[in-house]
Scaffold this active site. Structure first.
Site, mmCIF file in Angstrom:
data_model
loop_
_atom_site.group_PDB
_atom_site.id
_atom_site.type_symbol
_atom_site.label_atom_id
_atom_site.label_comp_id
_atom_site.label_asym_id
_atom_site.label_seq_id
_atom_site.Cartn_x
_atom_site.Cartn_y
_atom_site.Cartn_z
ATOM 1 N N CYS A 1 5.341 7.794 24.177
ATOM 2 C CA CYS A 1 6.057 6.852 25.041
ATOM 3 C C CYS A 1 6.328 5.527 24.341
ATOM 4 C CB CYS A 1 5.245 6.592 26.300
ATOM 5 S SG CYS A 1 4.714 8.067 27.155
ATOM 6 N N GLY B 1 0.817 -1.203 0.000
ATOM 7 C CA GLY B 1 0.000 0.000 0.000
ATOM 8 C C GLY B 1 0.852 1.256 0.000
ATOM 9 N N THR B 2 1.961 1.225 0.729
ATOM 10 C CA THR B 2 2.871 2.375 0.741
ATOM 11 C C THR B 2 3.427 2.637 -0.651
ATOM 12 O OG1 THR B 2 3.488 2.093 3.057
ATOM 13 C CG2 THR B 2 5.072 3.213 1.643
ATOM 14 N N SER C 1 -4.286 -1.450 0.570
ATOM 15 C CA SER C 1 -3.281 -2.398 1.048
ATOM 16 C C SER C 1 -3.967 -3.667 1.512
ATOM 17 C CB SER C 1 -2.480 -1.769 2.195
ATOM 18 O OG SER C 1 -1.441 -2.615 2.609
ATOM 19 N N ALA C 2 -3.604 -4.804 0.917
ATOM 20 C CA ALA C 2 -4.338 -6.051 1.146
ATOM 21 C C ALA C 2 -4.304 -6.522 2.589
ATOM 22 C CB ALA C 2 -3.792 -7.143 0.227
ATOM 23 N N HIS C 3 -3.183 -6.347 3.282
ATOM 24 C CA HIS C 3 -3.108 -6.892 4.647
ATOM 25 C C HIS C 3 -3.989 -6.129 5.625
ATOM 26 C CE1 HIS C 3 -0.394 -3.998 6.830
ATOM 27 N NE2 HIS C 3 -0.166 -3.620 5.599
ATOM 28 N N GLN D 1 -7.693 1.896 5.078
ATOM 29 C CA GLN D 1 -8.436 1.498 6.274
ATOM 30 C C GLN D 1 -9.907 1.203 6.005
ATOM 31 O OE1 GLN D 1 -7.555 0.622 9.233
ATOM 32 N NE2 GLN D 1 -5.381 1.102 9.020
#
Length: 466
Positions: A320, A69-70, A194-196, A177
Site C-alpha cells: 500500500c 553503498g549501492t 554505506s555511511a548514512h 545495516q
C-alpha cells in the site's frame, strides 16, 4: 517529532558533523598532487582509510571508498564476476537481499549469466545448508547480507562463508545495516557498506576486497582508489564517514543493550495492545534497534500518515505504500503478512519516553484506520471442528481493490460460510497472495490454495472455526 527510521538513514552523528566541517577547510585539494595542499588532503584520506579498515576488520589497502553503498555493491559484484569469469557465470543471492544486489543479479542474468536465489525461513534467515546446496562448479560469486534491512534478522554469514571457502567461491557481504554494531564475523571475501546508515554523511560507501580475491574492475580505467572506484574522492565526506563509524562503534556496546530492551518492549506489547498483529523476523537473532510488525485490515500508507500526524516517522514494506502496488520482496520471501506493515528502527540515543508514547498512540491509530476502512471487529479464533459435506462456495469479488480490502471483505463474509464450506476471494492485488494465507493462519481457517480466474486470481478459503 520521534524519528524511528534509522534503517533508511540514521541522523548525522555529532562527530560526523564536526569532522565534515573541519575537513572542508583541509581536504579540498587533489590528494594525488605533491604540493602542500595535496599532501594534506592525502593525509586525511589515508587516515580515514586506516580508521575505516580497522572498524571493518581488513587491511587499509583492501578498502576503497565509493559514491554510495549501492555503488559499492554494483562495483563489488561486477568486479568479482569479471575476475572469476573463467570459473563460470553462476551467481548466488538470497531472496531477501537489498535491491542493489537483486538488481545486479537481474543485469547479470540479462547478460547471459545464471542466478540462483536461495529461499529463507519464515524468520527471514537463510539455511546454511541451502546455501551450500546452491554452490556449483561454475559458481563465480555468492552474496549474503549480514542482517536484513526490513526485519532485522541476522544471517549466518560465518557458516555460509565456510561453505563458500570449501568450494573456492568468494562471498560478498552487504553489511550496510550491521556495521554500526560491529565487524562482520566469518571469512568473507568482499564487503560493502554505506555511511548514512551509521550516522555518516550520504554519498559515501565503502568496498573491501580481500587480498587474493580475483577482481577485475569494469568500465573505463581510472587511477583513483586503486582503479576500483572512479572519480575524485569526496574527502570531507570520507573523513566524516570514518570518524562517525569509529564513534558509533564506541557507543555500540551500551546502546545495543539499551535499544534491544526498547525494541523487545515493542515486540512483546504490540500484540496485546493491537488485535490481529503479526510480529515478523527472528525474535532473538536480530539487530538490536529494528523490528517489524504487520496489522490485519490496515492500509499501510494511511497508517504511516496517521503515525506521522502523531509525531512518529516510521517506514513500511506494505504494498500500500509502494508505487508498484506489490508487497516487499522481503515479506514475500518470508511468507508473512504484508498489509499494515510497520518497520521501527531506533537511532542511537532514542529516549525511552518516545517508545512508551509510541505504544500509547499506536492502538488508537490502528483502530481509527480500521474503522475508516470498515474492517470487522477483532475476535478470537475459535477451536477447530470437523468438516461436514461442503456446500457451494461463496464468492468475494475484490478485483480492482487494493490491500487490505480483499482481506476485509473475506473477514466480513466468513461468518456466512457454513463450517466446512469454502469462499473464493477474487483479487488482482499481488499482496493478497501473502495476506489471505496469513489471515487464515491468524483466524484459525484453512487456506486451500489459489486458482487462476479472469482478471486475477481466486484464493480459496475453507471455514473450519465457528
Amino acid at each position: 517529532m520521534s524519528y524511528f527510521d534509522a534503517a533508511s538513514s540514521a541522523p548525522l552523528h555529532p562527530v560526523a558533523r564536526q569532522a565534515l566541517q573541519a575537513s572542508l577547510d583541509e581536504g579540498w585539494a587533489d590528494p594525488a598532487r605533491l604540493y602542500r595542499e595535496g599532501r594534506r588532503a592525502r593525509l586525511l584520506l589515508d587516515a580515514a582509510r586506516e580508521a575505516a579498515a580497522e572498524a571493518i576488520g581488513c587491511r587499509p589497502d583492501e578498502l576503497v571508498f565509493t559514491s554510495s553503498g549501492t555503488r559499492a555493491v554494483h562495483l563489488g559484484i561486477t568486479g568479482a564476476l569479471a575476475g572469476r569469469h573463467r570459473a563460470g557465470r553462476h551467481l548466488i543471492v538470497s531472496a531477501v537481499e537489498h535491491s542493489s544486489v537483486l538488481h545486479s543479479a537481474q543485469t547479470h542474468r540479462r547478460e547471459g549469466g545464471t542466478v540462483s536465489e536461495v529461499p529463507v525461513l519464515r524468520t527471514g534467515a537463510v539455511s546454511p545448508a541451502a546455501y551450500a546446496d546452491a554452490l556449483r562448479p561454475d559458481t563465480a560469486l555468492a552474496c549474503l547480507q549480514s542482517a536484513n534491512h526490513e526485519v532485522g534478522t541476522e544471517q549466518p554469514v560465518a557458516a555460509v562463508a565456510e561453505s563458500c571457502r570449501a568450494a573456492g567461491v568468494p562471498l560478498l557481504v552487504d553489511a550496510a545495516q550491521s556495521l554500526a554494531w560491529g565487524p562482520v564475523e566469518g571469512g568473507w571475501s568482499l564487503l560493502t557498506g554505506s555511511a548514512h546508515k551509521w550516522g555518516g554523511p550520504a554519498g559515501v560507501g565503502l568496498l573491501a576486497v580481500r587480498k587474493g580475491v580475483r577482481y577485475a574492475p569494469q568500465g573505463p580505467a581510472d587511477e583513483r582508489e586503486s582503479g576500483r572506484s572512479p572519480g575524485f574522492e569526496n574527502i570531507p565526506g570520507i573523513v566524516a564517514a570514518a570518524a562517525s563509524l569509529r564513534a558509533v562503534r564506541a557507543e555500540a556496546a551500551a546502546e545495543s543493550v539499551r535499544l534491544r530492551e526498547l525494541t523487545d518492549r515493542i515486540r512483546s506489547r504490540v500484540p496485546g495492545l493491537v488485535p490481529d498483529v503479526e510480529v515478523v523476523g527472528d525474535p532473538v537473532g536480530r539487530l538490536p534497534h529494528l523490528l517489524t510488525f504487520s496489522c490485519l485490515y490496515v492500509d499501510g500508507e494511511t497508517l504511516l500518515h496517521e503515525l506521522d500526524r502523531e509525531g512518529f516517522s516510521v517506514s513500511s514494506g506494505s504494498s500500500c505504500t509502494s508505487s508498484t502496488l506489490t508487497p516487499s520482496h522481503v515479506l514475500k520471501a518470508m511468507g508473512v503478512l504484508s498489509e499494515g506493515n510497520v518497520r521501527v528502527s531506533l537511532p542511537l540515543g532514542t529516549p525511552e519516553e518516545d517508545v512508551d508514547r509510541f505504544l500509547d498512540v499506536l492502538p488508537r491509530t490502528v483502530a481509527a484506520v480500521r474503522e475508516k476502512l470498515g474492517a470487522p471487529a477483532a475476535t478470537a479464533a475459535a477451536g477447530l471442528v470437523g468438516s461436514p459435506a461442503a456446500p457451494a462456495p461463496l464468492v468475494v469479488d475484490a478485483l480492482g481493490k487494493r490491500c487490505p480490502i480483499p482481506v476485509i471483505e473475506l473477514a466480513k463474509i466468513i461468518t456466512d460460510v457454513p463450517v466446512g464450506g469454502t469462499v473464493r476471494v477474487l483479487s488482482d492485488d499481488e499482496a493478497a497472495r501473502l495476506d489471505i494465507p496469513a489471515w487464515c493462519e491468524m483466524r484459525g481457517q484453512e487456506y486451500v490454495g489459489e486458482e487462476p480466474t479472469e482478471g486475477g486470481t481466486a484464493y480459496v478459503v475453507r471455514r473450519l472455526a465457528l
